[in-house]
Design an enzyme around this catalytic site. Structure first.
Site, PDB file in Angstrom:
ATOM      1  N   ASP A 259       9.875  -6.449   1.963  1.00  0.00           N
ATOM      2  CA  ASP A 259       9.885  -5.831   3.276  1.00  0.00           C
ATOM      3  C   ASP A 259      11.254  -5.184   3.403  1.00  0.00           C
ATOM      4  O   ASP A 259      12.263  -5.735   2.956  1.00  0.00           O
ATOM      5  CB  ASP A 259       9.640  -6.852   4.395  1.00  0.00           C
ATOM      6  CG  ASP A 259       9.140  -6.142   5.651  1.00  0.00           C
ATOM      7  OD1 ASP A 259       8.132  -5.405   5.568  1.00  0.00           O
ATOM      8  OD2 ASP A 259       9.757  -6.300   6.719  1.00  0.00           O
TER       9      ASP A 259
ATOM     10  N   ASN B 125       0.838  -1.200   0.000  1.00  0.00           N
ATOM     11  CA  ASN B 125       0.000   0.000   0.000  1.00  0.00           C
ATOM     12  C   ASN B 125       0.875   1.252   0.000  1.00  0.00           C
ATOM     13  O   ASN B 125       0.363   2.357   0.013  1.00  0.00           O
ATOM     14  CB  ASN B 125      -0.877   0.039   1.262  1.00  0.00           C
ATOM     15  CG  ASN B 125      -1.963  -1.018   1.212  1.00  0.00           C
ATOM     16  OD1 ASN B 125      -2.655  -1.149   0.207  1.00  0.00           O
ATOM     17  ND2 ASN B 125      -2.105  -1.784   2.296  1.00  0.00           N
ATOM     18  N   ASN B 126       2.196   1.053   0.025  1.00  0.00           N
ATOM     19  CA  ASN B 126       3.125   2.174   0.134  1.00  0.00           C
ATOM     20  C   ASN B 126       3.340   2.786  -1.258  1.00  0.00           C
ATOM     21  O   ASN B 126       3.940   2.170  -2.139  1.00  0.00           O
ATOM     22  CB  ASN B 126       4.445   1.638   0.722  1.00  0.00           C
ATOM     23  CG  ASN B 126       5.492   2.712   0.898  1.00  0.00           C
ATOM     24  OD1 ASN B 126       5.649   3.588   0.053  1.00  0.00           O
ATOM     25  ND2 ASN B 126       6.220   2.623   1.994  1.00  0.00           N
TER      26      ASN B 126
ATOM     27  N   LYS C 125      18.111   7.636  -7.259  1.00  0.00           N
ATOM     28  CA  LYS C 125      17.873   6.717  -6.119  1.00  0.00           C
ATOM     29  C   LYS C 125      17.707   5.288  -6.647  1.00  0.00           C
ATOM     30  O   LYS C 125      18.275   4.340  -6.094  1.00  0.00           O
ATOM     31  CB  LYS C 125      16.633   7.141  -5.313  1.00  0.00           C
ATOM     32  CG  LYS C 125      16.369   6.185  -4.155  1.00  0.00           C
ATOM     33  CD  LYS C 125      15.172   6.516  -3.286  1.00  0.00           C
ATOM     34  CE  LYS C 125      14.956   5.411  -2.261  1.00  0.00           C
ATOM     35  NZ  LYS C 125      13.708   5.519  -1.497  1.00  0.00           N
TER      36      LYS C 125
HETATM   37  P1  IMP Z   1       7.741  -2.014   5.199  1.00  0.00           P
HETATM   38  O1  IMP Z   1       8.736  -2.591   4.244  1.00  0.00           O
HETATM   39  O2  IMP Z   1       6.478  -1.608   4.507  1.00  0.00           O
HETATM   40  O3  IMP Z   1       7.541  -2.807   6.424  1.00  0.00           O
HETATM   41  O4  IMP Z   1       8.293  -0.636   5.762  1.00  0.00           O
HETATM   42  C1  IMP Z   1       9.489  -0.185   5.440  1.00  0.00           C
HETATM   43  C2  IMP Z   1       9.763   1.096   6.204  1.00  0.00           C
HETATM   44  O5  IMP Z   1      11.179   1.243   6.182  1.00  0.00           O
HETATM   45  C3  IMP Z   1       9.185   2.310   5.481  1.00  0.00           C
HETATM   46  O6  IMP Z   1       7.946   2.704   5.999  1.00  0.00           O
HETATM   47  C4  IMP Z   1      10.266   3.343   5.727  1.00  0.00           C
HETATM   48  O7  IMP Z   1      10.077   3.928   6.988  1.00  0.00           O
HETATM   49  C5  IMP Z   1      11.534   2.519   5.757  1.00  0.00           C
HETATM   50  N1  IMP Z   1      12.113   2.409   4.401  1.00  0.00           N
HETATM   51  C6  IMP Z   1      12.186   1.305   3.604  1.00  0.00           C
HETATM   52  N2  IMP Z   1      12.746   1.588   2.419  1.00  0.00           N
HETATM   53  C7  IMP Z   1      13.011   2.901   2.458  1.00  0.00           C
HETATM   54  C8  IMP Z   1      13.575   3.781   1.494  1.00  0.00           C
HETATM   55  O8  IMP Z   1      13.890   3.437   0.350  1.00  0.00           O
HETATM   56  N3  IMP Z   1      13.715   5.052   1.916  1.00  0.00           N
HETATM   57  C9  IMP Z   1      13.366   5.477   3.151  1.00  0.00           C
HETATM   58  N4  IMP Z   1      12.789   4.719   4.067  1.00  0.00           N
HETATM   59  C10 IMP Z   1      12.624   3.421   3.727  1.00  0.00           C
END
Ligand code: IMP
Length: 197
Positions: A69, A8-9, A173
């Site tokens: 993740d 959802n990100n 990036k």
């Molecule tokens: P998840 O993978 O959805 O559990 O959450 C990963 C979390 O790690 C994100 O909400 C960010 O806070 C952090 N994160 C992961 N990848 C990145 C990135 O590329 N840039 C900045 N923060 C990141």
């Protein structure tokens, strides 16, 4: 090939869509594929959480799924926030809350604030599971710089660069990120295993 990305990100969806475009893959986000769905991240490792996301979405859709993740590990904080990166400052916290928490915790430590981003990417189509890891090493700074990207990007300067990830273009990036490294390696494996023609 059409792939559902179990996230959802919006920041991740944008990045992975761009990473996979040259490989001829169409990436469909979770909300478009199945509507509102929150998948609890109950695993203790990036691998476990990526695998929970991939299998949950495959079980609902029956379509090939990719999931990831990811998290930030800070040496001075003994590897925290790690697998808890998304909710470091508490449930439903914002990126800004997380960044402020890291800044306040690190201010007691001497520089440099050595850190690394890690990403575990997974492909699952009901028969095959393929997994890959990507890492990006760098240092944190204690003021947010830049407006691009998401999450901890405004605090993170990759080794060999002067800009934070949030000061870089999306292309820049994506040419070095932990997520790009993980997904590029995942797709190499998918090609060699004949999943991706
Ligand atoms: P998840 O993978 O959805 O559990 O959450 C990963 C979390 O790690 C994100 O909400 C960010 O806070 C952090 N994160 C992961 N990848 C990145 C990135 O590329 N840039 C900045 N923060 C990141």
């Amino acid at each position: 090939m059409k792939l559902i990305f179990a996230t959802n990100n919006k920041g991740k969806l944008r990045e992975v869509t761009q990473i996979l475009k040259p490989l001829g893959c169409e990436v469909i986000g979770l909300s478009e594929a199945v509507g509102e769905l929150e998948i609890p991240e109950t695993g203790n490792t990036l691998e476990a959480n990526a695998s929970i996301k991939a299998s949950t979405v495959y079980n609902i859709t029956g379509l090939p799924v990719i999931a990831d993740d990811s998290g930030l590990e800070v040496e001075a904080l003994s590897g925290a926030p790690g697998v808890f990166s998304a909710r470091y400052a508490g449930e439903n916290c914002s990126y800004d809350d997380n960044n402020r928490k890291i800044i306040s915790e690190l201010s007691d430590f001497p520089i440099p604030y050595k850190s690394q981003f890690k990403c575990c990417a997974i492909f699952f189509d009901g028969a095959k599971i393929i997994q890959a890891l990507g890492t990006l090493k760098g240092e944190l700074i204690l003021e947010q710089r830049g407006k691009n990207g998401f999450g901890y990007d405004p605090l993170f300067i990759p080794d060999g660069y002067e800009k934070t990830l949030a000061e870089m273009s999306a292309e820049q990036k994506n040419s070095i990120s932990h997520r790009a490294r993980a997904f590029n390696s995942l797709f190499e494996q998918m090609k060699s295993e004949g999943v991706l023609k």
